[in-house]
Design a protein around this motif. Sequence first.
Motif, mmCIF file in Angstrom:
data_model
loop_
_atom_site.group_PDB
_atom_site.id
_atom_site.type_symbol
_atom_site.label_atom_id
_atom_site.label_comp_id
_atom_site.label_asym_id
_atom_site.label_seq_id
_atom_site.Cartn_x
_atom_site.Cartn_y
_atom_site.Cartn_z
ATOM 1 N N PRO A 1 -54.899 -2.564 -37.663
ATOM 2 C CA PRO A 1 -54.433 -1.337 -38.321
ATOM 3 C C PRO A 1 -52.962 -1.463 -38.698
ATOM 4 C CG PRO A 1 -55.630 -0.834 -36.295
ATOM 5 C CD PRO A 1 -55.367 -2.305 -36.288
ATOM 6 N N ARG A 2 -52.657 -1.148 -39.955
ATOM 7 C CA ARG A 2 -51.284 -1.309 -40.428
ATOM 8 C C ARG A 2 -50.590 -0.001 -40.758
ATOM 9 N NH1 ARG A 2 -49.442 -5.900 -38.449
ATOM 10 N NH2 ARG A 2 -50.733 -7.703 -39.026
ATOM 11 N N GLY A 3 -51.313 1.085 -40.769
ATOM 12 C CA GLY A 3 -50.661 2.346 -41.049
ATOM 13 C C GLY A 3 -51.619 3.403 -41.523
ATOM 14 N N GLY A 4 -51.186 4.647 -41.374
ATOM 15 C CA GLY A 4 -51.996 5.791 -41.787
ATOM 16 C C GLY A 4 -51.558 7.019 -41.024
ATOM 17 N N ASP A 5 -51.480 8.156 -41.720
ATOM 18 C CA ASP A 5 -51.052 9.387 -41.060
ATOM 19 C C ASP A 5 -51.958 9.747 -39.900
ATOM 20 O OD1 ASP A 5 -48.969 9.622 -42.841
ATOM 21 O OD2 ASP A 5 -49.986 11.078 -44.139
ATOM 22 N N ALA A 6 -53.247 9.447 -40.005
ATOM 23 C CA ALA A 6 -54.177 9.818 -38.938
ATOM 24 C C ALA A 6 -53.855 9.096 -37.629
ATOM 25 C CB ALA A 6 -55.617 9.510 -39.358
ATOM 26 N N ILE A 7 -53.335 7.866 -37.722
ATOM 27 C CA ILE A 7 -52.940 7.135 -36.507
ATOM 28 C C ILE A 7 -51.783 7.846 -35.827
ATOM 29 C CG2 ILE A 7 -51.921 5.001 -35.639
ATOM 30 C CD1 ILE A 7 -53.484 3.472 -37.726
ATOM 31 N N VAL A 8 -50.794 8.218 -36.639
ATOM 32 C CA VAL A 8 -49.613 8.904 -36.095
ATOM 33 C C VAL A 8 -50.000 10.257 -35.520
ATOM 34 C CG1 VAL A 8 -47.352 9.864 -36.664
ATOM 35 C CG2 VAL A 8 -48.089 7.703 -37.708
ATOM 36 N N ASP A 9 -50.782 11.027 -36.280
ATOM 37 C CA ASP A 9 -51.118 12.374 -35.847
ATOM 38 C C ASP A 9 -52.001 12.377 -34.601
ATOM 39 O OD1 ASP A 9 -49.640 13.273 -37.944
ATOM 40 O OD2 ASP A 9 -51.337 13.846 -39.200
ATOM 41 N N ALA A 10 -52.922 11.431 -34.491
ATOM 42 C CA ALA A 10 -53.759 11.362 -33.295
ATOM 43 C C ALA A 10 -52.910 11.119 -32.047
ATOM 44 C CB ALA A 10 -54.810 10.264 -33.449
ATOM 45 N N ALA A 11 -51.909 10.266 -32.173
ATOM 46 C CA ALA A 11 -51.009 10.010 -31.041
ATOM 47 C C ALA A 11 -50.192 11.244 -30.694
ATOM 48 C CB ALA A 11 -50.091 8.832 -31.362
ATOM 49 N N ARG A 12 -49.747 11.974 -31.710
ATOM 50 C CA ARG A 12 -48.973 13.196 -31.462
ATOM 51 C C ARG A 12 -49.849 14.272 -30.799
ATOM 52 N NH1 ARG A 12 -45.724 9.816 -32.318
ATOM 53 N NH2 ARG A 12 -44.326 9.653 -34.127
ATOM 54 N N LEU A 13 -51.084 14.413 -31.258
ATOM 55 C CA LEU A 13 -51.990 15.375 -30.640
ATOM 56 C C LEU A 13 -52.232 15.021 -29.174
ATOM 57 C CD1 LEU A 13 -54.592 15.710 -33.537
ATOM 58 C CD2 LEU A 13 -52.867 17.396 -32.893
ATOM 59 N N ARG A 14 -52.393 13.751 -28.911
ATOM 60 C CA ARG A 14 -52.593 13.278 -27.535
ATOM 61 C C ARG A 14 -51.418 13.643 -26.637
ATOM 62 N NH1 ARG A 14 -51.457 7.264 -27.483
ATOM 63 N NH2 ARG A 14 -49.355 8.160 -27.311
ATOM 64 N N ASP A 15 -50.219 13.569 -27.173
ATOM 65 C CA ASP A 15 -49.008 13.743 -26.374
ATOM 66 C C ASP A 15 -48.411 15.140 -26.448
ATOM 67 O OD1 ASP A 15 -49.132 11.113 -25.559
ATOM 68 O OD2 ASP A 15 -47.811 10.376 -27.151
ATOM 69 N N CYS A 16 -49.056 16.063 -27.146
ATOM 70 C CA CYS A 16 -48.462 17.382 -27.332
ATOM 71 C C CYS A 16 -48.423 18.157 -26.016
ATOM 72 C CB CYS A 16 -49.211 18.160 -28.407
ATOM 73 S SG CYS A 16 -50.853 18.745 -27.908
ATOM 74 N N GLY A 17 -47.626 19.220 -26.016
ATOM 75 C CA GLY A 17 -47.462 20.022 -24.807
ATOM 76 C C GLY A 17 -48.759 20.632 -24.315
ATOM 77 N N ALA A 18 -49.623 21.075 -25.232
ATOM 78 C CA ALA A 18 -50.892 21.681 -24.824
ATOM 79 C C ALA A 18 -51.756 20.681 -24.064
ATOM 80 C CB ALA A 18 -51.638 22.191 -26.052
ATOM 81 N N SER A 19 -51.768 19.425 -24.512
ATOM 82 C CA SER A 19 -52.548 18.387 -23.841
ATOM 83 C C SER A 19 -52.023 18.128 -22.432
ATOM 84 C CB SER A 19 -52.514 17.101 -24.666
ATOM 85 O OG SER A 19 -53.129 16.038 -23.979
ATOM 86 N N ARG A 20 -50.714 17.997 -22.325
ATOM 87 C CA ARG A 20 -50.109 17.720 -21.016
ATOM 88 C C ARG A 20 -50.290 18.905 -20.065
ATOM 89 N NH1 ARG A 20 -47.037 13.143 -21.178
ATOM 90 N NH2 ARG A 20 -46.523 12.324 -23.248
ATOM 91 N N GLU A 21 -50.128 20.114 -20.588
ATOM 92 C CA GLU A 21 -50.268 21.303 -19.751
ATOM 93 C C GLU A 21 -51.698 21.449 -19.249
ATOM 94 O OE1 GLU A 21 -49.533 26.121 -20.077
ATOM 95 O OE2 GLU A 21 -48.628 24.779 -21.572
ATOM 96 N N ALA A 22 -52.678 21.190 -20.113
ATOM 97 C CA ALA A 22 -54.072 21.286 -19.697
ATOM 98 C C ALA A 22 -54.412 20.245 -18.637
ATOM 99 C CB ALA A 22 -54.991 21.132 -20.903
ATOM 100 N N SER A 23 -53.823 19.069 -18.726
ATOM 101 C CA SER A 23 -54.066 18.025 -17.733
ATOM 102 C C SER A 23 -53.595 18.453 -16.347
ATOM 103 C CB SER A 23 -53.362 16.730 -18.142
ATOM 104 O OG SER A 23 -53.889 16.208 -19.341
ATOM 105 N N VAL A 24 -52.509 19.219 -16.318
ATOM 106 C CA VAL A 24 -51.998 19.727 -15.048
ATOM 107 C C VAL A 24 -52.817 20.925 -14.586
ATOM 108 C CG1 VAL A 24 -49.996 20.773 -13.911
ATOM 109 C CG2 VAL A 24 -49.676 18.879 -15.520
#
Length: 272
Positions: A115-138
């Motif tokens: 994989p060399r690039g694409g907005d979906a790659i960036v956005d998927a990583a951001r969704l994974r790391d967002c505050g809602a994801s981290r808060e739900a994990s706790v």
Amino acid sequence: MELPRHWTVVSSDIVNSSEGGYPRQSDLATAVEQIIGRIEHRCPYPGSWIRRERGDGELILIPAGVPIAWVLAGFLPQLRQEILGHNRNKHPDHLLRLRVGIDSGDVSVDAAGVPRGGDAIVDAARLRDCGASREASVAVPGAPVVAVVSDEVYRRVVPANALGMEPWMFRSVRAVVPDKTFRAHAWLHLPSQPPPAVSAAVDEPEASPARDRPASTSAVDPRDVARRARQAADTHRRHDARQQGDNLGQTVYGDHATVTNYGPINKGGGSA
């Protein structure tokens, strides 16, 4: 250079992967590789997945021939079940848990399958790391998988109830990663259980979700919104009861209130 093609992008990260040193890190990373490999092998739709290790997680590109509905209704539940099986005999300090971000879109992949690039790659990583994801994990420490999916993915699957996906399985959230200037409307999802309440939850999506813009420094606590709605409804009810009688109903749904006035009452009997 190869032209971009459409993929479903899954970006995963091991929760608390840095603890325990390299033996634990190696065991967890190996377990994730093996689990995802088994799920790919069982996938009922043809096409080769592209998988790349990214730190303490994986980047997975699932080809367009695999329905996005299956990613939500097939891949994620299997991921949860496999992790539960892995954790069955593990010490609490060595349990495997994943945060997952899912988006879809055009991705550039070179002739070697990298994989060399694409907005979906960036956005998927951001969704994974967002505050809602981290808060739900706790908030739900026993959840093997906490996923945040993009609004596009949600709208392609859930409103149509594809493969049994229903709205109650998802919670609307603002996915914000301040240090990456990322903000988007997304959906929190925990396979096999209702998603928890988080501070980033919203009742309605923003009119025009913004991405890659600095996130607002001020946040509105949904609990304050609910409190103010109840206070306003109580004030309305007391005032209206004095003027017209008690022919007024108030119903509170989560963090908002509905006040219904059925009109004046003739205290002497009969309707006005």
